[in-house]
Enzyme design. Structure first.
Site, PDB file in Angstrom:
ATOM      1  N   THR A  16       0.785  -1.182   0.010  1.00 31.08           N
ATOM      2  CA  THR A  16      -0.046  -0.056   0.002  1.00 31.08           C
ATOM      3  C   THR A  16       0.853   1.188   0.007  1.00 31.08           C
ATOM      4  O   THR A  16       2.143   1.289   0.390  1.00 31.08           O
ATOM      5  CB  THR A  16      -0.946  -0.054   1.100  1.00 31.08           C
ATOM      6  OG1 THR A  16      -0.200  -0.013   2.194  1.00 31.08           O
ATOM      7  CG2 THR A  16      -1.856  -1.310   1.397  1.00 31.08           C
ATOM      8  N   SER A  20       4.714   6.284  -4.284  1.00 31.34           N
ATOM      9  CA  SER A  20       5.907   7.257  -4.251  1.00 31.34           C
ATOM     10  C   SER A  20       6.493   6.811  -2.896  1.00 31.34           C
ATOM     11  O   SER A  20       6.146   5.988  -2.345  1.00 31.34           O
ATOM     12  CB  SER A  20       5.544   8.681  -4.015  1.00 31.34           C
ATOM     13  OG  SER A  20       4.681   8.803  -2.918  1.00 31.34           O
ATOM     14  N   GLY A  21       7.903   7.329  -2.681  1.00 28.97           N
ATOM     15  CA  GLY A  21       8.727   7.024  -1.420  1.00 28.97           C
ATOM     16  C   GLY A  21       8.996   5.863  -1.245  1.00 28.97           C
ATOM     17  O   GLY A  21       9.426   4.913  -2.059  1.00 28.97           O
ATOM     18  N   GLY A  23       7.040   3.238  -0.325  1.00 28.10           N
ATOM     19  CA  GLY A  23       6.329   2.342  -0.984  1.00 28.10           C
ATOM     20  C   GLY A  23       6.732   1.941  -2.469  1.00 28.10           C
ATOM     21  O   GLY A  23       6.727   0.772  -2.824  1.00 28.10           O
ATOM     22  N   SER A 146       7.695   3.940  12.695  1.00 33.52           N
ATOM     23  CA  SER A 146       8.678   4.946  12.693  1.00 33.52           C
ATOM     24  C   SER A 146       9.135   4.973  14.171  1.00 33.52           C
ATOM     25  O   SER A 146       8.619   4.718  14.914  1.00 33.52           O
ATOM     26  CB  SER A 146       7.891   6.254  12.237  1.00 33.52           C
ATOM     27  OG  SER A 146       8.540   7.569  12.730  1.00 33.52           O
ATOM     28  N   TYR A 159       0.847  12.703  13.516  1.00 35.55           N
ATOM     29  CA  TYR A 159       1.666  11.618  13.124  1.00 35.55           C
ATOM     30  C   TYR A 159       2.124  10.697  14.076  1.00 35.55           C
ATOM     31  O   TYR A 159       2.203   9.524  13.858  1.00 35.55           O
ATOM     32  CB  TYR A 159       2.486  12.182  11.934  1.00 35.55           C
ATOM     33  CG  TYR A 159       3.497  11.134  11.333  1.00 35.55           C
ATOM     34  CD1 TYR A 159       2.989  10.601   9.793  1.00 35.55           C
ATOM     35  CD2 TYR A 159       4.761  10.893  11.621  1.00 35.55           C
ATOM     36  CE1 TYR A 159       3.763   9.725   9.084  1.00 35.55           C
ATOM     37  CE2 TYR A 159       5.520   9.923  11.072  1.00 35.55           C
ATOM     38  CZ  TYR A 159       4.969   8.959   9.584  1.00 35.55           C
ATOM     39  OH  TYR A 159       5.511   8.488   9.054  1.00 35.55           O
TER      40      TYR A 159
END
Length: 354
Positions: A16, A20-21, A23, A146, A159
């Protein structure tokens, strides 16, 4: 007993947030390693381009447009994997959105949206993946967390809160699957700063453009950890020695890290005002321009993580982390002693100040 997992070259891997990044880096690496990949994100155009690139290079790929905050759309990801490849063997919950700003600056609706994507999106993916993998006879679920699960940072309260929640969700999921003796590995990957387009995509309530504080790791390192976890059971994989150190320091000296964060936390997440690409800015509710692994900002990034490679070793990696944890526990015990007991240790010989 550790789950028995297929080699990556024999797997179908769902990712998912693949537009970008991290993923996108995960999808490309898994495909290069021989896996069939199912790409999911909200950006249909970007997904189609990425899928076609992987297929043109000899890989196998399918894509499905989905917002992970919707359980129905997450179930559609699994249905696409089943239709295209007969099912899947690993599911990577990577999709996430972010916001910069203080808790008071961020509207409640935006707080909820971050939780809808980051926490509930991971929950939806975990439930769908667990159900499918039970029926399939095993597999892996990898959640991209994270270091902010261990050490919250100012200007990114929502976040940070979601990553705390994802850590608890991952631990609970692992225990429940182990209790029923399901052949499913559950891994939490915990990066520090990554050189992804996160600052460009995040909603920003600060007065200047945001950035991610260094040191930054190239998304390919996170991809390496995730693809490794698809075939090798691990509880947690930290990206970078700095990430491990940050986690330990936050436990040993929480008050000290609070003070440091209060003093410099905002400044290190801001950069000089400049013209931002409006096609990429703010993807909280709608997708923006995608298709890049790395940020457009000029940053120094690390392309290797010795700490990750150590953790990939069969036993030594966990021994090293165990020693570090033991040292942190000992330091915390010293810090928790009454003040007069700590003074007996003497300055420079194990004294602890927060």
């Amino acid at each position: 007993m550790a789950a028995r997992l297929k080699p990556v070259s024999q797997q179908v891997v769902v990712i998912t947030g693949a537009s970008s990044g991290n993923g996108l880096a995960i999808a490309r690496l898994a495909a290069r390693r021989g896996a069939a990949v199912v790409l999911s994100a909200r950006n249909a155009a970007a997904l189609s381009v990425i899928r076609d690139e992987i297929v043109a290079e000899g890989g196998r790929a399918a894509c499905v447009v989905a917002d992970v905050s919707s359980m129905e759309e997450v179930e559609a990801i699994a249905a696409t994997a089943t239709e295209a490849f007969g099912g899947f063997d690993s599911w990577v919950n990577n999709a996430a959105v972010g916001i910069y700003g203080s808790l008071e600056q961020v509207p409640l609706a935006d707080h909820r949206r971050v939780f809808d994507v980051n926490y509930f999106g991971t929950l939806h993916g975990s439930l769908v993946a667990a159900r499918h993998l039970r029926e399939r006879g095993g597999g892996a679920i990898i959640n991209v967390g994270s270091v902010l699960a261990d050490r919250a940072i100012v200007e990114q309260g929502p976040y940070s809160a979601t990553k705390h929640a994802v850590q608890a969700l991952t631990d609970t999921l692992r225990m429940e699957l182990e209790r029923e003796r399901a052949n499913v590995s559950v891994t939490l990957v915990k990066p520090g700063g990554c050189a992804t387009p996160y600052p460009e995509h995040a909603r920003n309530y600060m007065d200047v453009p945001p950035r991610i504080p260094p040191p930054l790791y190239h998304p390919e390192i996170i991809a390496d950890a995730v693809v490794f976890a698809c075939a090798t059971p691990r509880r947690t994989l930290y990206i970078g020695s700095g990430t491990i150190a940050s986690s330990l320091v936050s436990q040993v000296a929480p008050r000290l890290t609070d003070l440091v964060m209060e003093a410099v936390g905002t400044r290190v997440q801001q950069r000089a005002a400049d013209v931002q690409d409006s096609t990429k800015r703010d993807n909280l509710y709608e997708p923006r321009s995608d298709g890049k692994v790395c940020t457009d900002q000029h940053v120094m990034m690390r392309h290797h993580s010795l700490a990750l490679q150590v953790q990939k070793l069969p036993k030594l990696g966990w021994i090293g982390l165990g020693v570090a944890t033991a040292l942190a526990t000992g330091a915390r015990a010293i810090a928790s002693r009454p003040k007069h007991s700590r003074e007996l240790i003497g300055p420079g010989r194990g004294s602890h100040h927060e």
